[in-house]
Design an enzyme around this catalytic site. Structure first.
Site, PDB file in Angstrom:
ATOM      1  N   GLU A  55      15.728  -7.054  -7.447  1.00 57.52           N
ATOM      2  CA  GLU A  55      14.543  -7.328  -6.641  1.00 57.52           C
ATOM      3  C   GLU A  55      14.831  -8.359  -5.554  1.00 57.52           C
ATOM      4  O   GLU A  55      14.072  -8.472  -4.601  1.00 57.52           O
ATOM      5  CB  GLU A  55      13.375  -7.773  -7.527  1.00 57.52           C
ATOM      6  CG  GLU A  55      13.577  -9.115  -8.193  1.00 57.52           C
ATOM      7  CD  GLU A  55      12.454  -9.468  -9.159  1.00 57.52           C
ATOM      8  OE1 GLU A  55      12.490  -8.989 -10.296  1.00 57.52           O
ATOM      9  OE2 GLU A  55      11.552 -10.228  -8.766  1.00 57.52           O
ATOM     10  N   ASP A  88      12.473 -10.563 -18.661  1.00 58.69           N
ATOM     11  CA  ASP A  88      12.775 -10.920 -17.271  1.00 58.69           C
ATOM     12  C   ASP A  88      12.818 -12.434 -17.133  1.00 58.69           C
ATOM     13  O   ASP A  88      11.808 -13.107 -17.328  1.00 58.69           O
ATOM     14  CB  ASP A  88      11.684 -10.330 -16.368  1.00 58.69           C
ATOM     15  CG  ASP A  88      11.910 -10.629 -14.901  1.00 58.69           C
ATOM     16  OD1 ASP A  88      12.943 -11.246 -14.552  1.00 58.69           O
ATOM     17  OD2 ASP A  88      11.046 -10.239 -14.088  1.00 58.69           O
ATOM     18  N   ASP A 123      13.418  -3.100  -4.661  1.00 55.82           N
ATOM     19  CA  ASP A 123      11.973  -3.085  -4.413  1.00 55.82           C
ATOM     20  C   ASP A 123      11.771  -2.478  -3.031  1.00 55.82           C
ATOM     21  O   ASP A 123      12.366  -2.956  -2.055  1.00 55.82           O
ATOM     22  CB  ASP A 123      11.434  -4.526  -4.463  1.00 55.82           C
ATOM     23  CG  ASP A 123       9.906  -4.576  -4.343  1.00 55.82           C
ATOM     24  OD1 ASP A 123       9.363  -3.956  -3.406  1.00 55.82           O
ATOM     25  OD2 ASP A 123       9.273  -5.234  -5.182  1.00 55.82           O
ATOM     26  N   GLU A 144      16.553  -8.809 -17.553  1.00 62.88           N
ATOM     27  CA  GLU A 144      16.416  -8.782 -16.090  1.00 62.88           C
ATOM     28  C   GLU A 144      16.643 -10.163 -15.465  1.00 62.88           C
ATOM     29  O   GLU A 144      16.140 -11.166 -15.968  1.00 62.88           O
ATOM     30  CB  GLU A 144      15.007  -8.281 -15.754  1.00 62.88           C
ATOM     31  CG  GLU A 144      14.684  -8.241 -14.264  1.00 62.88           C
ATOM     32  CD  GLU A 144      13.343  -7.562 -14.000  1.00 62.88           C
ATOM     33  OE1 GLU A 144      13.032  -6.555 -14.693  1.00 62.88           O
ATOM     34  OE2 GLU A 144      12.601  -8.016 -13.114  1.00 62.88           O
ATOM     35  N   LYS A 171       8.168 -12.135 -19.873  1.00 54.88           N
ATOM     36  CA  LYS A 171       8.757 -13.182 -19.036  1.00 54.88           C
ATOM     37  C   LYS A 171       9.422 -14.219 -19.936  1.00 54.88           C
ATOM     38  O   LYS A 171       8.837 -14.628 -20.952  1.00 54.88           O
ATOM     39  CB  LYS A 171       7.672 -13.850 -18.182  1.00 54.88           C
ATOM     40  CG  LYS A 171       7.091 -12.936 -17.116  1.00 54.88           C
ATOM     41  CD  LYS A 171       8.132 -12.610 -16.069  1.00 54.88           C
ATOM     42  CE  LYS A 171       7.521 -11.862 -14.877  1.00 54.88           C
ATOM     43  NZ  LYS A 171       8.581 -11.461 -13.906  1.00 54.88           N
ATOM     44  N   HIS A 184      11.862  -2.143  -8.744  1.00 56.54           N
ATOM     45  CA  HIS A 184      10.964  -3.275  -8.991  1.00 56.54           C
ATOM     46  C   HIS A 184       9.658  -3.037  -8.235  1.00 56.54           C
ATOM     47  O   HIS A 184       9.685  -2.627  -7.073  1.00 56.54           O
ATOM     48  CB  HIS A 184      11.630  -4.563  -8.477  1.00 56.54           C
ATOM     49  CG  HIS A 184      10.753  -5.776  -8.516  1.00 56.54           C
ATOM     50  ND1 HIS A 184      10.138  -6.293  -7.388  1.00 56.54           N
ATOM     51  CD2 HIS A 184      10.390  -6.579  -9.544  1.00 56.54           C
ATOM     52  CE1 HIS A 184       9.452  -7.372  -7.727  1.00 56.54           C
ATOM     53  NE2 HIS A 184       9.591  -7.570  -9.028  1.00 56.54           N
ATOM     54  N   GLU A 194       7.407   0.459 -13.011  1.00 55.15           N
ATOM     55  CA  GLU A 194       6.937  -0.877 -13.379  1.00 55.15           C
ATOM     56  C   GLU A 194       5.475  -0.979 -12.965  1.00 55.15           C
ATOM     57  O   GLU A 194       5.145  -0.874 -11.782  1.00 55.15           O
ATOM     58  CB  GLU A 194       7.757  -1.957 -12.660  1.00 55.15           C
ATOM     59  CG  GLU A 194       7.220  -3.350 -12.949  1.00 55.15           C
ATOM     60  CD  GLU A 194       8.148  -4.480 -12.533  1.00 55.15           C
ATOM     61  OE1 GLU A 194       9.095  -4.233 -11.757  1.00 55.15           O
ATOM     62  OE2 GLU A 194       7.909  -5.613 -12.995  1.00 55.15           O
TER      63      GLU A 194
HETATM   64 MG   LIG Z   1      11.674  -9.480 -12.106  1.00 53.65          MG
END
Ligand SMILES: [Mg+2]
Length: 379
Positions: A256, A204, A279, A230, A170, A306, A331
């Protein structure tokens, strides 16, 4: 075979410790599941993205009356009818999470009616197991950068020790901590140093940046050989995504926050991303996620769905990924989440880097009724 009941099943668990991504602190996990039962007693399960509030009422008050008496195996025509009805009812906002949950439950039922795995109905498996990547590396509450770095690096090492050869980090610390993109890159470099060059790294940003900052970060991610970048930008700024993607040394990934085929088509046509990430719980179920993957494939773009949900989302995503062209990865959310870990009788686990695709009918999992009751908020 006809649909008799459609129920929204609200589940929620508080987490022991909160954690953050670029946009929000996550303090609990909650899901609105969809349970559809046919007149002959078959049951299908789906899952809706987002909060229970609103979605539950939509399913029980608006969608259930539309679906009662219909043949659940007519998944795609129900999908179209539902989108049409909700668009006329709610205008520009089609509640994609609700459509997704219903769509997943119908695919589950359709597979059970045919006695076959959903992957077979989606065109057939291209692989018996899917390599996974570890999602996690959220941030703890902290006052200084070194504390965050220490936490993320330790977590990255733990995933590699558990057998993962690909990790998603992240980035986008600024909103919560006030630390700009240079800290994000420092965090990624620290993980690269800790896990070595053989581990695949992805990053991401949960749309944390504007275009100039995203360009700087893309360059920095290129320097550590990241596999993709991402959600660099707000998901509605497709033109800016395309400008970034064109000059980025790493592929831009996203999806997503996009729903239904036309949105993925717009992104693919614009060249907004080289990796699409629909997703199944928010893009419009397996029906729309599969269409997104087809749009991507026709445009020469990869699809890595996602996945950040309960056991239902995980199972449905695995069925889809088993059928996708190219070299998709699953994922695999490694954050603590009892609803993901305990809801299925035989949970989908990852004991290495590859996750076997279940062969059972439908989505390939059975819901543990006692666990379900334990997580329900309406009992
Ligand atoms: Mg994400």
């Amino acid at each position: 075979m006809e649909i008799r009941t459609i129920d929204a099943v609200p589940l929620r668990r508080e987490l022991d410790e909160r954690f953050a991504n670029a946009q929000k602190w996550i303090t609990h996990r909650e899901y609105c599941l969809v349970r559809i039962e046919t007149a002959d007693g078959a049951v299908g399960w789906g899952e809706c993205w987002g909060p229970i509030a609103g979605t539950r009422e939509l399913i029980e008050e608006r969608i259930a009356p539309l679906l009662r008496g219909r043949d659940p195996t007519a998944v795609e025509s129900i999908h179209e009818d539902l989108v049409f009805d909700l668009r006329s009812a709610y205008h520009s906002t089609v509640p994609a999470g609700a459509v997704s949950g219903v769509d997943l439950a119908l695919w589950d039922l359709r597979g059970k009616a045919a006695g076959t795995a959903v992957a077979t109905l989606l065109g057939g498996k291209r692989r018996e197991s899917v390599p996974a990547y570890a999602t996690g590396h959220f941030w703890p509450p902290a006052d200084d950068f070194d504390a965050v770095r220490e936490s993320v690096v330790a977590e990255a090492r733990s995933h590699v020790d558990a057998g993962f050869d690909a990790l998603k980090l992240k980035i986008g610390l600024e909103r919560h901590f006030g630390w700009g993109p240079e800290y994000d890159l420092e965090l990624v470099r620290s993980v690269r140093e800790a896990v070595g060059d053989d581990v695949t790294l992805m990053a991401d940003a949960n749309h944390a940046y504007d275009l100039p900052a995203a360009r700087r970060v893309a360059d920095g991610l290129g320097a550590v050989d990241a596999a993709f970048f991402e959600e660099p930008l707000s998901p509605d700024r497709i033109d800016a995504w395309a400008r970034l993607n064109l000059g980025s040394p790493v592929p831009i990934a996203g999806g997503e926050c996009w729903a239904f085929a036309p949105e993925f088509r717009r992104a693919a046509n614009a060249g907004a991303a080289d990796v699409l990430q629909p997703d199944v719980t928010s893009a419009g179920g397996l029906t729309s996620a599969r269409r997104a993957a087809e749009i991507g494939d026709a445009a020469g773009v990869a699809t890595y769905p996602h996945v950040f949900g309960s056991a239902v989302a995980l199972a449905a995503s695995l069925q889809l990924i088993a059928t996708l062209p190219g070299s998709p990865r699953l994922e695999f959310d490694r954050t603590p989440n009892p609803i993901r870990e305990e809801l299925a009788v035989d949970p989908i686990r990852n004991d290495g880097t590859d996750v076997p695709v279940p062969d059972g009918p439908g989505l390939g999992i059975e819901i543990d009724r006692a666990t379900l009751d334990r997580f329900r908020t309406d009992r």
